[in-house]
Scaffold this motif. Structure first.
Motif, PDB file in Angstrom:
ATOM      1  N   UNK A  17       0.858  -1.189   0.000  1.00 19.35           N
ATOM      2  CA  UNK A  17       0.000   0.000   0.000  1.00 19.35           C
ATOM      3  C   UNK A  17       0.893   1.237   0.000  1.00 19.35           C
ATOM      4  N   UNK A  18       0.322   2.356  -0.407  1.00 23.24           N
ATOM      5  CA  UNK A  18       1.069   3.612  -0.378  1.00 23.24           C
ATOM      6  C   UNK A  18       0.181   4.740   0.097  1.00 23.24           C
ATOM      7  N   UNK A  19       0.837   5.715   0.698  1.00 25.72           N
ATOM      8  CA  UNK A  19       0.196   6.949   1.131  1.00 25.72           C
ATOM      9  C   UNK A  19       1.047   8.101   0.593  1.00 25.72           C
ATOM     10  N   UNK A  20       0.438   8.962  -0.196  1.00 27.36           N
ATOM     11  CA  UNK A  20       1.103  10.177  -0.648  1.00 27.36           C
ATOM     12  C   UNK A  20       0.464  11.315   0.133  1.00 27.36           C
ATOM     13  N   UNK A  21       1.312  12.197   0.679  1.00 26.34           N
ATOM     14  CA  UNK A  21       0.792  13.304   1.468  1.00 26.34           C
ATOM     15  C   UNK A  21       1.645  14.547   1.258  1.00 26.34           C
ATOM     16  N   UNK A  22       1.037  15.665   1.559  1.00 30.99           N
ATOM     17  CA  UNK A  22       1.772  16.918   1.481  1.00 30.99           C
ATOM     18  C   UNK A  22       2.661  17.059   2.708  1.00 30.99           C
ATOM     19  N   UNK A  23       3.749  17.770   2.534  1.00 27.18           N
ATOM     20  CA  UNK A  23       4.600  18.116   3.656  1.00 27.18           C
ATOM     21  C   UNK A  23       3.828  19.119   4.513  1.00 27.18           C
ATOM     22  N   UNK A  24       3.737  18.897   5.816  1.00 32.70           N
ATOM     23  CA  UNK A  24       2.950  19.810   6.664  1.00 32.70           C
ATOM     24  C   UNK A  24       3.443  21.263   6.641  1.00 32.70           C
TER      25      UNK A  24
END
Length: 171
Positions: A17-24
């Motif tokens: 699985x993968x999670x792509x997220x923005x840098x906070x």
């Protein structure tokens, strides 16, 4: 203290699985956490502290997946949760709203009644190409993982754009 925003999306396969997220600190920078990432649960835990998770239809899918991951489910169990969500199988222990008190979140789907994220992408001139890789595929190659990450990043970018359109309302 104002909570930082993190826009994210997840993709799930039988053994990855993968999670792509923005840098906070900089929403223009995208980061990746996968089931291959060492200490991924700790990284996710650090990511969500004092943050608002933002996505499209995250109540219906991504937060349930994230909840399973945080409960130490292995990638195949996460895949089973994904299949249960898609099949509306409410007998799965993670296909419910038990995550509500675990995450601060804003689901852009809640007030966006103009269609899917792909329809939004189309209306603003973004690509609407779906992934060519079956989400039921076992043993992804490194190239397939990279292609999936590209697809997932595109959806995060589209969600950021939708957030920009809805910023006054969301705030």
């Amino acid at each position: 203290m104002e909570l930082q925003e993190v826009v994210f999306d997840m993709e799930v396969f039988p053994d990855w699985w993968c999670m792509v997220h923005t840098n906070p600190d900089d929403m223009s920078k995208l980061e990746v956490i996968t089931s291959d990432t060492p200490n991924y649960r700790q990284q996710i835990q650090q990511l969500i502290i004092r943050r608002v998770l933002i996505g499209f239809n995250i109540k219906g899918y991504d937060l349930r997946i994230l909840n399973a991951i945080m409960h130490a489910c292995d990638p195949y169990r996460v895949y089973e949760v994904s299949k249960a969500i898609l099949a509306n199988d409410e007998t799965d222990a993670f296909n419910n709203y038990t995550f509500w008190n675990k995450f601060n979140f804003s689901d852009l789907f809640d007030d966006w009644r103009f269609g899917s994220l792909k329809e939004f992408e189309s209306n603003v001139g973004m690509s609407i190409k779906e992934s060519d890789i079956s989400f039921d595929k076992d043993h992804l190659t490194e190239e397939e993982k990279e292609e999936t990450l590209k697809y997932c990043k595109h959806d995060v970018e589209a969600t950021i754009k939708l957030l920009e359109y809805r910023r006054d309302y969301i705030d």
